[in-house]
Design a protein around this motif. Structure first.
Motif, PDB file in Angstrom:
ATOM      1  N   LYS A  10     -56.293  24.654 -23.787  1.00 11.84           N
ATOM      2  CA  LYS A  10     -57.461  23.999 -23.209  1.00 11.84           C
ATOM      3  C   LYS A  10     -57.078  22.717 -22.487  1.00 11.84           C
ATOM      4  CE  LYS A  10     -60.642  25.886 -26.667  1.00 11.84           C
ATOM      5  NZ  LYS A  10     -61.551  25.574 -27.798  1.00 11.84           N
ATOM      6  N   LEU A  11     -56.158  21.959 -23.051  1.00  2.53           N
ATOM      7  CA  LEU A  11     -55.729  20.726 -22.401  1.00  2.53           C
ATOM      8  C   LEU A  11     -54.531  21.027 -21.515  1.00  2.53           C
ATOM      9  CD1 LEU A  11     -56.383  17.674 -22.328  1.00  2.53           C
ATOM     10  CD2 LEU A  11     -54.536  17.351 -23.977  1.00  2.53           C
ATOM     11  N   ARG A  12     -54.614  20.602 -20.278  1.00  3.43           N
ATOM     12  CA  ARG A  12     -53.577  20.901 -19.296  1.00  3.43           C
ATOM     13  C   ARG A  12     -52.813  19.638 -18.926  1.00  3.43           C
ATOM     14  NH1 ARG A  12     -54.408  26.273 -17.489  1.00  3.43           N
ATOM     15  NH2 ARG A  12     -55.739  27.189 -19.096  1.00  3.43           N
ATOM     16  N   ALA A  13     -51.636  19.842 -18.326  1.00  7.57           N
ATOM     17  CA  ALA A  13     -50.796  18.715 -17.925  1.00  7.57           C
ATOM     18  C   ALA A  13     -51.551  17.795 -16.968  1.00  7.57           C
ATOM     19  CB  ALA A  13     -49.508  19.225 -17.295  1.00  7.57           C
ATOM     20  N   ARG A  14     -52.330  18.378 -16.082  1.00 15.63           N
ATOM     21  CA  ARG A  14     -53.079  17.548 -15.143  1.00 15.63           C
ATOM     22  C   ARG A  14     -54.001  16.586 -15.863  1.00 15.63           C
ATOM     23  NH1 ARG A  14     -57.225  16.102 -12.138  1.00 15.63           N
ATOM     24  NH2 ARG A  14     -57.049  16.065  -9.853  1.00 15.63           N
ATOM     25  N   ASP A  15     -54.586  17.030 -16.979  1.00 15.42           N
ATOM     26  CA  ASP A  15     -55.544  16.197 -17.700  1.00 15.42           C
ATOM     27  C   ASP A  15     -54.895  14.903 -18.201  1.00 15.42           C
ATOM     28  OD1 ASP A  15     -57.584  18.119 -17.409  1.00 15.42           O
ATOM     29  OD2 ASP A  15     -56.854  19.215 -19.159  1.00 15.42           O
ATOM     30  N   VAL A  16     -53.692  15.001 -18.766  1.00 19.77           N
ATOM     31  CA  VAL A  16     -53.087  13.785 -19.307  1.00 19.77           C
ATOM     32  C   VAL A  16     -52.585  12.868 -18.196  1.00 19.77           C
ATOM     33  CG1 VAL A  16     -52.555  14.758 -21.570  1.00 19.77           C
ATOM     34  CG2 VAL A  16     -50.872  14.937 -19.746  1.00 19.77           C
ATOM     35  N   VAL A  17     -52.188  13.433 -17.042  1.00 19.12           N
ATOM     36  CA  VAL A  17     -51.855  12.576 -15.902  1.00 19.12           C
ATOM     37  C   VAL A  17     -53.106  11.847 -15.436  1.00 19.12           C
ATOM     38  CG1 VAL A  17     -50.978  12.499 -13.540  1.00 19.12           C
ATOM     39  CG2 VAL A  17     -49.910  14.034 -15.208  1.00 19.12           C
ATOM     40  N   GLU A  18     -54.232  12.539 -15.449  1.00 15.31           N
ATOM     41  CA  GLU A  18     -55.495  11.886 -15.093  1.00 15.31           C
ATOM     42  C   GLU A  18     -55.817  10.766 -16.066  1.00 15.31           C
ATOM     43  OE1 GLU A  18     -60.238  12.980 -14.884  1.00 15.31           O
ATOM     44  OE2 GLU A  18     -58.781  14.433 -14.126  1.00 15.31           O
ATOM     45  N   TRP A  19     -55.641  11.006 -17.370  1.00 15.00           N
ATOM     46  CA  TRP A  19     -55.913   9.968 -18.360  1.00 15.00           C
ATOM     47  C   TRP A  19     -55.014   8.747 -18.150  1.00 15.00           C
ATOM     48  CZ3 TRP A  19     -55.949  13.636 -23.243  1.00 15.00           C
ATOM     49  CH2 TRP A  19     -57.115  14.413 -23.202  1.00 15.00           C
ATOM     50  N   ALA A  20     -53.780   8.988 -17.701  1.00 14.61           N
ATOM     51  CA  ALA A  20     -52.827   7.888 -17.512  1.00 14.61           C
ATOM     52  C   ALA A  20     -53.059   7.125 -16.214  1.00 14.61           C
ATOM     53  CB  ALA A  20     -51.403   8.432 -17.531  1.00 14.61           C
ATOM     54  N   THR A  21     -53.952   7.597 -15.368  1.00 16.06           N
ATOM     55  CA  THR A  21     -54.166   6.953 -14.063  1.00 16.06           C
ATOM     56  C   THR A  21     -55.646   6.597 -13.887  1.00 16.06           C
ATOM     57  OG1 THR A  21     -54.259   9.173 -13.040  1.00 16.06           O
ATOM     58  CG2 THR A  21     -52.137   8.016 -12.990  1.00 16.06           C
ATOM     59  N   ILE A  22     -56.411   7.492 -13.303  1.00 15.25           N
ATOM     60  CA  ILE A  22     -57.813   7.191 -13.025  1.00 15.25           C
ATOM     61  C   ILE A  22     -58.605   7.031 -14.325  1.00 15.25           C
ATOM     62  CG2 ILE A  22     -58.475   9.624 -12.813  1.00 15.25           C
ATOM     63  CD1 ILE A  22     -59.829   6.694 -10.687  1.00 15.25           C
ATOM     64  N   GLY A  23     -58.195   7.708 -15.396  1.00 14.12           N
ATOM     65  CA  GLY A  23     -58.867   7.530 -16.685  1.00 14.12           C
ATOM     66  C   GLY A  23     -58.740   6.106 -17.194  1.00 14.12           C
ATOM     67  N   GLY A  24     -57.558   5.526 -17.066  1.00 16.41           N
ATOM     68  CA  GLY A  24     -57.376   4.135 -17.460  1.00 16.41           C
ATOM     69  C   GLY A  24     -58.174   3.197 -16.579  1.00 16.41           C
ATOM     70  N   ALA A  25     -58.201   3.490 -15.280  1.00 14.71           N
ATOM     71  CA  ALA A  25     -58.978   2.655 -14.357  1.00 14.71           C
ATOM     72  C   ALA A  25     -60.460   2.686 -14.717  1.00 14.71           C
ATOM     73  CB  ALA A  25     -58.759   3.130 -12.923  1.00 14.71           C
ATOM     74  N   ARG A  26     -60.983   3.862 -15.080  1.00 15.76           N
ATOM     75  CA  ARG A  26     -62.394   3.957 -15.463  1.00 15.76           C
ATOM     76  C   ARG A  26     -62.676   3.141 -16.717  1.00 15.76           C
ATOM     77  NH1 ARG A  26     -61.781   9.962 -14.581  1.00 15.76           N
ATOM     78  NH2 ARG A  26     -62.498  10.361 -12.445  1.00 15.76           N
ATOM     79  N   ALA A  27     -61.764   3.188 -17.674  1.00 13.25           N
ATOM     80  CA  ALA A  27     -61.957   2.445 -18.918  1.00 13.25           C
ATOM     81  C   ALA A  27     -62.038   0.947 -18.677  1.00 13.25           C
ATOM     82  CB  ALA A  27     -60.824   2.757 -19.897  1.00 13.25           C
TER      83      ALA A  27
END
Length: 479
Positions: free
Chosen positions: A335-352
Motif C-alpha cells: 500500500k505504501l509506495r516509494a513515491r509516498d515517502v519521497v513526498e513526505w520528505a519534501t512537500i509533506g514537510g513543507a505542508r507541516a
C-alpha cells in the motif's frame, strides 16, 4: 555561480501533480526562484549550465524534528534506550550545556543538513535553558545559508512559565519582530496529561504570538492519550500543531488529530530503536493524517533523510505483513509506495510547516530549494529504472551532487561551498572536552557503554512537574 542556473537533462521529480515527473528534463533558476521546468529549455546567455545527465533532480528535503544542539555529542547514545536518553539529558546532564555548546551543535548540524540535501530543518531546540542559549541557537542558524525553523523549548523548565516570561518575549522581539522564510519560530513543548492542564498557558502564548506548536505525542510511557484529550477539550488541537512520533496513541487520539487537521512527524529509526512505539505510518495512513519525516537526534542516528525514507518504507511494509500473517493472510500489494515517502520528505514537510506555497516542490515561482542526486563515480547510480525507488533504496548522502537553497549554491560537485566547517569542528571539540571533564570519566564511559542492570521506574522525566499519572512512567536501566 552567478546569474541564472540551468540544470540540463535530469530525471526530474517535481512533486507537483501539474508538472509530474520528467525524463530528460531541464530546470531554470533565476535569483531565488524556480523560473521554468520542462524539456529543451533555452539557455540564457549568462547562465551556468549544470550537466544533470544520469542524475535525479528533486526538491530540497525537509526535516520537521531534529534536536540540532545534540549533534555536538554525535553518536554517544548509540546503545541507549529512550529511558537512558531521558536519564542523560532530562535528569543528569542536560543542565550542563552552555550557550556555546548549543551554538556548536547547531552549527555542525546545520552544515550537515545541507550536505545531505536537507534544505529546511526544524531545530527542536529543547536545550534552551535561558534566552542566552536561544541567542546562541539563532546565531548558529543565521550563520549557515540553509532554511531553518527554531522550535524553542526548555526540557528543564515549565513551558507555561518560560513561554510567558518577559525574558522569552524579549528574545522574540530581538530575533523575530519581522518574519522571514529563512528562519522561522515555533514553540516546542510536551503535554504530560496532568488533568490540571498546566500546558494551557504555553498554548495560549503560542496563539498570542501566532506560532505553531510542535509536541512529542504518543511516546510510550511519557506522553499519551490524556494529553491529546486535554488539547482537544481546550481547543488546542489545530492545523498548527505537529505531533512528533505519534506512535502509541488510541483510535480516539488519531481521530482527534485527523479531525483537527494536525500533522505528524515520524522519526522511524528512533521509534524502532529507542522505543517510542512502532513507527505509526500504518495508522496515520488509515486516518488520513498528513505525514512528514524527521531524524530526531544525531546523538543516535544519521542526520539525513535517505535513511529516514528507507526505514519508514520498510517499517510500514513490515507492519502490513505482520498484521496479515497474524490473520493467516498474505500481502500481495504494497500500500505504501516509494513515491509516498519521497513526498513526505519534501512537500509533506513543507505542508507541516505551512510553507508549501513557497517550498517542497519544483514549481515555477517557488523558492529554489533544489537537490541534484548524481554520482558518476558510483556503481549505485545507474541504471535508474525506478525513479522514486532509486532515491529511497539506492541513493545516499554521498550521492548528493548539488544543493541550492533560496537559489544560492551551497554544495557543488559533491563539495560544500559554505564556510564554517572548521569553525564547527573546533567548537564541537571544545564542547566534547567540556562535557567529558564536567561529567567525569566514569559517567562518560557509562554513557558510551551503558550497563544492563535491573530496571526501575522514573515516575516522570519532566522534572518541572510532579505529575505521576498512568501516562507518565518510564521503565529504564539506570546507567
Amino acid at each position: 555561480m552567478t546569474g541564472p542556473i540551468l540544470f540540463r537533462d535530469a530525471t526530474i521529480l517535481s512533486m507537483d501533480p501539474a508538472i509530474g515527473d520528467l525524463d530528460g528534463g531541464d530546470l531554470l533558476v533565476r535569483g531565488d526562484r524556480i523560473e521554468q521546468v520542462g524539456r529543451n529549455l533555452d539557455t540564457p546567455p549568462d547562465a551556468t549550465v549544470v550537466d544533470a545527465r544520469g542524475g535525479i533532480l528533486m526538491p530540497g528535503m525537509v526535516d520537521t524534528h531534529r534536536h540540532m544542539w545534540q549533534t555536538a555529542l554525535r553518536g554517544l547514545g548509540a546503545d541507549w534506550t529512550l529511558s537512558q536518553y531521558f536519564v542523560f539529558y532530562y535528569l543528569n546532564w542536560g543542565k550542563i550545556f552552555r550557550p556555546e555548546d548549543i551554538h556548536a551543535g547547531n552549527l555542525l548540524s546545520a552544515i550537515e543538513a545541507l550536505d545531505a540535501g536537507v534544505t529546511t530543518t526544524v531545530d527542536w531546540s529543547h536545550g534552551l535553558q535561558t534566552p542566552e542559549h536561544g541567542d546562541a541557537a539563532v546565531e548558529a542558524l543565521r550563520a549557515v545559508p540553509g532554511r531553518f525553523v527554531l522550535a524553542y523549548g526548555n526540557l528543564l523548565g515549565a513551558p507555561w512559565e518560560w513561554a510567558n516570561s518577559q525574558e522569552f518575549r524579549a528574545f522574540v522581539d530581538r530575533h523575530f519582530t519581522s518574519r522571514d522564510d529563512m528562519l522561522g519560530l515555533q514553540l516546542a513543548f510536551d503535554v504530560t496529561g496532568d488533568a490540571a492542564f498546566p500546558e494551557k498557558g504555553a498554548f495560549e502564548a503560542a496563539r498570542e504570538l501566532d506560532l505553531r506548536v510542535t509536541t512529542h505525542a504518543g511516546v510510550w510511557g511519557a506522553t499519551g492519550d490524556d494529553g491529546i484529550r486535554l488539547m482537544w477539550d481546550n481547543g488546542f488541537c489545530t492545523p498548527g500543531v505537529t505531533y512528533v512520533h505519534a506512535a502509541t496513541l488510541s483510535e480516539d487520539s488519531y481521530q482527534r488529530i485527523a479531525a483537527s487537521g494536525g500533522t505528524a512527524s515520524v522519526s522511524t529509526e528512533s521509534e524502532q530503536s529507542a522505543g517510542q512505539g512502532y513507527p505509526p505510518t500504518w495508522q496515520l495512513r488509515r486516518h488520513g493524517i498528513p505525514v512528514s519525516l524527521s531524524m530526531d537526534t544525531s546523538v543516535w542516528w544519521s542526520g539525513d533523510l535517505f535513511s529516514a525514507m528507507r526505514a519508514t518504507l520498510s517499517a510500514d511494509r513490515s507492519r502490513e505483513h505482520l498484521e496479515a500473517h497474524a490473520a493467516g493472510e498474505t500481502v500481495v500489494h504494497n500500500k505504501l509506495r516509494a513515491r509516498d515517502v519521497v513526498e513526505w520528505a519534501t512537500i509533506g514537510g513543507a505542508r507541516a510547516l505551512g510553507l508549501d506555497d513557497r517550498i517542497g516542490s519544483l514549481t515555477p515561482g517557488k523558492k529554489a530549494d533544489v537537490v541534484l542526486i548524481k554520482n558518476d563515480r558510483s556503481p549505485v547510480m545507474f541504471p535508474v529504472l525506478h525513479r522514486y525507488g532509486h532515491v529511497v533504496y539506492q541513493a545516499g548522502r554521498g550521492d548528493v551532487h548539488t544543493v541550492l537553497v533560496n537559489g544560492a549554491v551551497v554544495k557543488r560537485d559533491h563539495q560544500l561551498v559554505v564556510p564554517g566547517l572548521d569553525r564547527a569542528r573546533a567548537a564541537v571539540e571544545a564542547t566534547v572536552s567540556y562535557a567529558r571533564s564536567t561529567m567525569g570519566e566514569e559517567a562518560w564511559q557509562q554513557a558510551r557503554e551503558p550497563e544492563i542492570p535491573a530496571t526501575e521506574v522514573i515516575p516522570n522525566p519532566y522534572t518541572y512537574t510532579d505529575y505521576t499519572g498512568d501516562g507518565v512512567a518510564v521503565q529504564h536501566a539506570d546507567a
